[in-house]
Write an enzyme that holds these catalytic residues in place. Structure first.
Site, PDB file in Angstrom:
ATOM      1  N   HIS A 193       0.840  -1.207   0.000  1.00 41.44           N
ATOM      2  CA  HIS A 193       0.000   0.000   0.000  1.00 41.44           C
ATOM      3  C   HIS A 193       0.868   1.247   0.000  1.00 41.44           C
ATOM      4  O   HIS A 193       1.943   1.285   0.587  1.00 41.44           O
ATOM      5  CB  HIS A 193      -0.964   0.020   1.186  1.00 41.44           C
ATOM      6  CG  HIS A 193      -0.309  -0.237   2.513  1.00 41.44           C
ATOM      7  ND1 HIS A 193       0.027  -1.495   2.940  1.00 41.44           N
ATOM      8  CD2 HIS A 193       0.081   0.616   3.487  1.00 41.44           C
ATOM      9  CE1 HIS A 193       0.591  -1.410   4.135  1.00 41.44           C
ATOM     10  NE2 HIS A 193       0.644  -0.134   4.488  1.00 41.44           N
ATOM     11  N   HIS A 221       0.750   5.186   1.094  1.00 41.41           N
ATOM     12  CA  HIS A 221       0.031   6.192   1.888  1.00 41.41           C
ATOM     13  C   HIS A 221       0.105   7.550   1.195  1.00 41.41           C
ATOM     14  O   HIS A 221       1.194   7.986   0.794  1.00 41.41           O
ATOM     15  CB  HIS A 221       0.698   6.395   3.258  1.00 41.41           C
ATOM     16  CG  HIS A 221       0.613   5.258   4.208  1.00 41.41           C
ATOM     17  ND1 HIS A 221      -0.335   5.188   5.204  1.00 41.41           N
ATOM     18  CD2 HIS A 221       1.371   4.141   4.352  1.00 41.41           C
ATOM     19  CE1 HIS A 221      -0.148   4.092   5.924  1.00 41.41           C
ATOM     20  NE2 HIS A 221       0.884   3.435   5.426  1.00 41.41           N
TER      21      HIS A 221
HETATM   22  P1  AMP Z   1       1.367   0.356   7.459  1.00 34.87           P
HETATM   23  O1  AMP Z   1       1.614   0.550   8.930  1.00 34.87           O
HETATM   24  O2  AMP Z   1       2.217   1.173   6.539  1.00 34.87           O
HETATM   25  O3  AMP Z   1       1.398  -1.136   7.107  1.00 34.87           O
HETATM   26  O4  AMP Z   1      -0.091   0.875   7.185  1.00 34.87           O
HETATM   27  C1  AMP Z   1      -1.240   0.121   7.409  1.00 34.87           C
HETATM   28  C2  AMP Z   1      -2.359   1.082   7.547  1.00 34.87           C
HETATM   29  O5  AMP Z   1      -3.575   0.380   7.371  1.00 34.87           O
HETATM   30  C3  AMP Z   1      -2.427   1.767   8.909  1.00 34.87           C
HETATM   31  O6  AMP Z   1      -2.225   3.158   8.750  1.00 34.87           O
HETATM   32  C4  AMP Z   1      -3.840   1.427   9.402  1.00 34.87           C
HETATM   33  O7  AMP Z   1      -4.472   2.522  10.021  1.00 34.87           O
HETATM   34  C5  AMP Z   1      -4.552   1.041   8.127  1.00 34.87           C
HETATM   35  N1  AMP Z   1      -5.672   0.133   8.311  1.00 34.87           N
HETATM   36  C6  AMP Z   1      -5.667  -1.040   8.989  1.00 34.87           C
HETATM   37  N2  AMP Z   1      -6.884  -1.608   8.922  1.00 34.87           N
HETATM   38  C7  AMP Z   1      -7.681  -0.788   8.179  1.00 34.87           C
HETATM   39  C8  AMP Z   1      -9.041  -0.812   7.762  1.00 34.87           C
HETATM   40  N3  AMP Z   1      -9.867  -1.825   8.082  1.00 34.87           N
HETATM   41  N4  AMP Z   1      -9.513   0.211   7.022  1.00 34.87           N
HETATM   42  C9  AMP Z   1      -8.694   1.243   6.688  1.00 34.87           C
HETATM   43  N5  AMP Z   1      -7.407   1.324   7.055  1.00 34.87           N
HETATM   44  C10 AMP Z   1      -6.897   0.338   7.789  1.00 34.87           C
END
Ligand code: AMP
Ligand code: ZN
Length: 143
Positions: free
Chosen positions: A101, A103
């Site tokens: 992903h 950001h």
């Molecule tokens: P990372 O820490 O770069 O792996 O980012 C993962 C992101 O996914 C975090 O910022 C979380 O807030 C986000 N996240 C986790 N679960 C969900 C969800 N169900 N819907 C939207 N965002 C999510």
């Protein structure tokens, strides 16, 4: 190829709700539930890949092509003063969901949004050091 136990694959399939920002045949974008700043968006490939290391060029091409488009839409919608584009790979680098992903983190003021906090070391590397490092990385590139 979706992974049954992957939360982002479940979001793509509609099995977990999300606030959808954009969708096409290859890419899905939705609001990050943590909203580090208003409009904080995640852009993901529809095909599951764990992170940047496991991502073939065709998937990267589709994914990264949408980054400036969605960043510009977010800029137009909320008029941030800046934008950080971030991708975390592996847990020590902050990856918590193991589906690639990107950001988009709009910056509204010094205290709102992502803060860059890195130490610089330009005094520790000579031009020769930089050449050697660059060559080592270049030699490891597999086309
Ligand atoms: P990372 O820490 O770069 O792996 O980012 C993962 C992101 O996914 C975090 O910022 C979380 O807030 C986000 N996240 C986790 N679960 C969900 C969800 N169900 N819907 C939207 N965002 C999510
Ligand atoms: Zn997945």
């Amino acid at each position: 190829m979706n992974h049954n136990d992957c939360i982002f694959c479940k979001i793509i399939n509609g099995n977990i709700p999300s606030a959808k920002v954009y969708e096409d045949d290859h890419v899905y974008a939705f609001l990050d539930i943590s909203q580090v700043s208003k409009g904080h968006t995640l852009i993901i490939p529809k095909i599951h890949t764990k992170n940047i290391y496991e991502t073939p060029p065709e998937i990267a091409k589709e994914l990264f092509a949408k980054v400036p488009i969605i960043a510009n839409a977010l800029k137009e919608a909320y008029n941030p003063i800046g934008m950080n584009v971030l991708n975390n790979n592996e847990a020590p680098a902050g990856q918590s969901v193991f589906h690639l992903h990107i950001h988009l983190l709009p910056k509204y003021s010094e205290s709102e949004g992502f803060s860059v906090n890195w130490k610089t070391h330009e005094d520790k590397y000579s031009a020769t050091d930089l050449q050697q490092i660059a060559e080592k990385i270049n030699e490891a590139i597999k086309n």
